[in-house]
Enzyme design. Structure first.
Site, short mmCIF file in Angstrom:
data_model
loop_
_atom_site.label_atom_id
_atom_site.label_comp_id
_atom_site.label_asym_id
_atom_site.label_seq_id
_atom_site.Cartn_x
_atom_site.Cartn_y
_atom_site.Cartn_z
N GLU A 1 -50.16 -10.30 -38.64
CA GLU A 1 -51.23 -9.55 -37.98
C GLU A 1 -50.68 -8.15 -37.78
O GLU A 1 -49.78 -7.94 -36.97
CB GLU A 1 -51.60 -10.24 -36.66
N CYS B 1 -53.94 -2.79 -32.08
CA CYS B 1 -54.00 -2.77 -33.55
C CYS B 1 -55.44 -2.53 -34.02
O CYS B 1 -55.64 -2.02 -35.11
CB CYS B 1 -53.45 -4.06 -34.11
N GLU C 1 -51.97 4.95 -38.75
CA GLU C 1 -52.14 4.38 -37.42
C GLU C 1 -51.27 5.16 -36.42
O GLU C 1 -50.06 5.22 -36.56
CB GLU C 1 -51.69 2.91 -37.44
P1 NAP Z 1 -42.42 -3.45 -34.98
O1 NAP Z 1 -41.10 -2.84 -35.30
O2 NAP Z 1 -43.26 -3.93 -36.09
O3 NAP Z 1 -42.09 -4.64 -33.96
C1 NAP Z 1 -42.81 -5.83 -33.83
C2 NAP Z 1 -41.83 -7.00 -33.68
O4 NAP Z 1 -41.04 -7.15 -34.85
C3 NAP Z 1 -40.81 -6.80 -32.55
O5 NAP Z 1 -40.53 -8.04 -31.95
C4 NAP Z 1 -39.62 -6.27 -33.31
O6 NAP Z 1 -38.40 -6.39 -32.64
C5 NAP Z 1 -39.65 -7.12 -34.54
N1 NAP Z 1 -38.91 -6.57 -35.67
C6 NAP Z 1 -38.58 -5.29 -35.93
N2 NAP Z 1 -37.89 -5.19 -37.07
C7 NAP Z 1 -37.76 -6.44 -37.56
C8 NAP Z 1 -37.15 -6.99 -38.73
N3 NAP Z 1 -36.53 -6.24 -39.62
N4 NAP Z 1 -37.24 -8.33 -38.92
C9 NAP Z 1 -37.89 -9.11 -38.04
N5 NAP Z 1 -38.46 -8.65 -36.91
C10 NAP Z 1 -38.41 -7.33 -36.68
O7 NAP Z 1 -43.27 -2.49 -34.11
P2 NAP Z 1 -42.74 -1.28 -33.20
O8 NAP Z 1 -41.59 -0.56 -33.81
O9 NAP Z 1 -42.51 -1.81 -31.87
O10 NAP Z 1 -43.99 -0.30 -33.26
C11 NAP Z 1 -44.14 0.56 -34.36
C12 NAP Z 1 -45.56 0.62 -34.82
O11 NAP Z 1 -46.00 -0.69 -35.16
C13 NAP Z 1 -46.55 1.06 -33.77
O12 NAP Z 1 -46.60 2.41 -33.61
C14 NAP Z 1 -47.82 0.48 -34.35
O13 NAP Z 1 -48.32 1.31 -35.36
C15 NAP Z 1 -47.37 -0.82 -34.94
N6 NAP Z 1 -47.62 -1.95 -34.01
C16 NAP Z 1 -48.64 -2.77 -34.28
C17 NAP Z 1 -48.92 -3.81 -33.42
C18 NAP Z 1 -50.06 -4.76 -33.65
O14 NAP Z 1 -50.51 -5.38 -32.70
N7 NAP Z 1 -50.52 -4.95 -34.87
C19 NAP Z 1 -48.14 -4.01 -32.29
C20 NAP Z 1 -47.06 -3.17 -32.06
C21 NAP Z 1 -46.81 -2.15 -32.94
P3 NAP Z 1 -37.96 -5.12 -31.73
O15 NAP Z 1 -38.79 -5.22 -30.54
O16 NAP Z 1 -36.53 -5.28 -31.46
O17 NAP Z 1 -38.23 -3.91 -32.56
#
Ligand code: NAP
Ligand code: MG
Length: 495
Positions: free
Chosen positions: A268, A302, A399
């Site tokens: 998602e 999102c 986004e």
């Molecule tokens: P993200 O990096 O995609 O993080 C989401 C989850 O994935 C977190 O639990 C994160 O851990 C984990 N994660 C990160 N790198 C990973 C890897 N290589 N392998 C497995 N899991 C991993 O999101 P973010 O950096 O927090 O946010 C960046 C952007 O993502 C936002 O600006 C937004 O555009 C998007 N976002 C989308 C949603 C949605 O609901 N669709 C939600 C949040 C963010 P960590 O917490 O340690 O990074």
């Protein structure tokens, strides 16, 4: 203005939660990271460290997967009736309602969202999700298939097995519920990794899971970083499915990591949802709806309505209406009862959103309202309405994940649909009009997993949610989500 929250303002359980280093939940026990390391969780209203949490990595993931495997194959969980499983899930929903205040406070402190919002949205929706899924536990069925009188054939829907679930920080508890609900209803076992920014509510949820009486190892919560704990979970050879919510960028990494054992994957991901206003729409509800579509949860949704398309003749009126709504928003710490918009979740997100604002201005866009971060401590940014954008600008294509909407006029409906669909994303969209035929025609044409008509951000545990295109694979919630936690087995017997 003071943004710090004193422990006297907190529920005693919450004060305790942030007052001591938090352990992880593996095999029904509270344990430190194998490395002994911890990491900080920050209060986004102040930028100060609020709590220390065990920093799980590969070794902790291994321990948790082992526990989840054992709980899946032996012991109380696989021998439980579907009805007993449903009762446990129902009880968890009840416990969330009983502990609404503690959960809401932790969510507000860790994520920054207004406490009042966490109380009426995040926590009750999480409880409702478990109550909804509890009912499904007894309704997971196969079919008999009478293809020949010589054979008796039937299908069984079996739990997929050990599931790794990786969730983001925008709705920490609710995302945990969306993920855990269908996994538990189908009889899977889980290793859940919350986001590093917001690990606390998942840990309190784990306390409630233990209190509800789920057998040890059915749900394990490993706190830690994505690059270490998350990556180890996604790549783990003994995990049968990985369910992820977060950025499209990390979603692609998950797919690569999952390729090793071809575990099932649901994703998602992000969105850039078109919110379409026709000139015949009810003006006041449209303005209110278009505002909350982008400003709810500080735009950290999102499905945020971040591209606002308005029929030319109404453009000025709707833009100034949404700008007026933005001006009324009171920015402040989540614990302040007057706050209607809290800080963004982290300094990283603040910088990210500010970079998008800069990029929009440098490409010629203008802000009718907002456009800046707020001076002082904490990760606050102004709600912003941008105009004079065009489809090639980054602010229109990418986004932003912040309270920034691009308003654009349209005249021709076919061109509008083409432009609305001109996105790598396809998560959601909305149409505002009094013409029901037009509403349903546009709903059909939008390439998106959810289309709202004369409303926005309406969620229910029964409504499937997920994305077309690069917004994801599969669906959350509804009975659609259950299918993605099961394998179909065909049994065929010669008579
Ligand atoms: P993200 O990096 O995609 O993080 C989401 C989850 O994935 C977190 O639990 C994160 O851990 C984990 N994660 C990160 N790198 C990973 C890897 N290589 N392998 C497995 N899991 C991993 O999101 P973010 O950096 O927090 O946010 C960046 C952007 O993502 C936002 O600006 C937004 O555009 C998007 N976002 C989308 C949603 C949605 O609901 N669709 C939600 C949040 C963010 P960590 O917490 O340690 O990074
Ligand atoms: Mg935090």
């Amino acid at each position: 203005m003071s943004t710090a929250v004193s422990t006297a303002q907190m529920h005693s359980r919450v004060a305790d939660f942030v007052g001591r280093p938090r352990k992880m939940f593996i095999n029904g026990k509270w344990v430190e990271a194998a490395s002994g390391k911890t990491f900080p969780s920050y209060n986004p209203a102040t930028g100060e460290v609020m709590a220390q949490v065990a920093e799980g990595d590969r070794e902790d993931i291994n321990r948790a997967v082992k526990a989840a495997r054992a709980a899946f194959e032996t012991g109380a969980w696989p021998s439980m009736s579907a009805s007993q499983r449903g009762r446990l899930i129902w009880k968890l929903g009840d416990l969330i309602e009983e502990h609404l205040e503690e959960l809401a406070q932790l969510e507000s402190l860790d994520n920054g969202k207004p406490l009042a919002v966490a109380r009426v949205a995040d926590v009750p929706l999480a409880a409702d999700l478990f109550h909804y899924m509890a009912g499904w536990a007894t309704k997971i069925e196969g079919n008999t298939i009478p293809f020949s009188p010589k054979y008796f054939a039937y299908t069984r829907r079996e739990p997929i097995g050990v599931v790794g679930q990786i969730i983001p920080w925008n709705f920490p508890l609710l995302m945990a519920a969306w993920k855990l609900g269908p996994a538990l209803a189908t009889g899977c076992t889980v290793v859940l990794k919350p986001a590093e920014q917001t690990p606390l509510s998942a840990l309190l949820l784990a306390e409630l899971i233990a209190e509800a009486g789920f057998p040890a190892g059915v749900v394990n919560v490993v706190t830690g970083y994505g690059e270490t704990a998350g990556a180890a979970l996604a790549a783990h050879p003994d995990v049968d499915k990985i369910a992820f919510t977060g950025s499209t960028e990390v979603g692609k990494l998950i797919v690569q990591a999952a390729a090793g054992n071809l575990k099932k994957v649901t994703l998602e991901l992000g969105g850039k949802s078109p919110n379409i206003v026709f000139a015949d729409a009810d003006i006041s509800s449209t303005i209110a709806g278009a505002s909350s579509a982008i400003f709810f949860n500080h735009g950290q949704c999102c499905c945020a309505g971040s591209r606002l398309y308005i029929e030319q003749s109404m453009f000025d009126k709707v833009v100034s209406g949404v700008a007026d709504e933005a001006k009324k928003i009171k920015i402040g710490p989540g614990f302040d009862p007057d706050t209607s918009m809290g800080p963004l979740v982290s300094e990283e997100q603040l910088n990210r959103v500010c970079n998008y604002l800069e990029s929009g201005f440098s490409e010629g866009a203008e802000a009718v309202v907002g456009g800046h971060k707020r001076a002082g401590s904490g990760y606050f940014v102004e709600p912003t309405v941008m105009v004079k954008t065009n489809p090639s600008m980054k602010v229109v294509r990418e986004e932003i994940f912040g309270p920034v909407v691009c308003a654009m006029p349209f005249t021709d409906i076919d061109k509008l649909i083409a432009e609305a669909n001109q996105s790598e994303y396809g998560l959601a969209g909305a149409v505002w009009t009094r013409d029901i035929s037009k509403a349903h025609r546009v709903a059909e044409k939008l390439r998106a997993g959810t289309v709202w008509i004369n409303c926005y951000n309406v969620f229910d545990a029964s409504l499937p949610f997920g994305g077309y295109k690069q917004s994801g694979w599969g669906r959350e919630m509804g009975h659609e989500s259950l299918e993605l936690y099961t394998e179909v087995k065909t049994v065929c017997a010669q008579l």
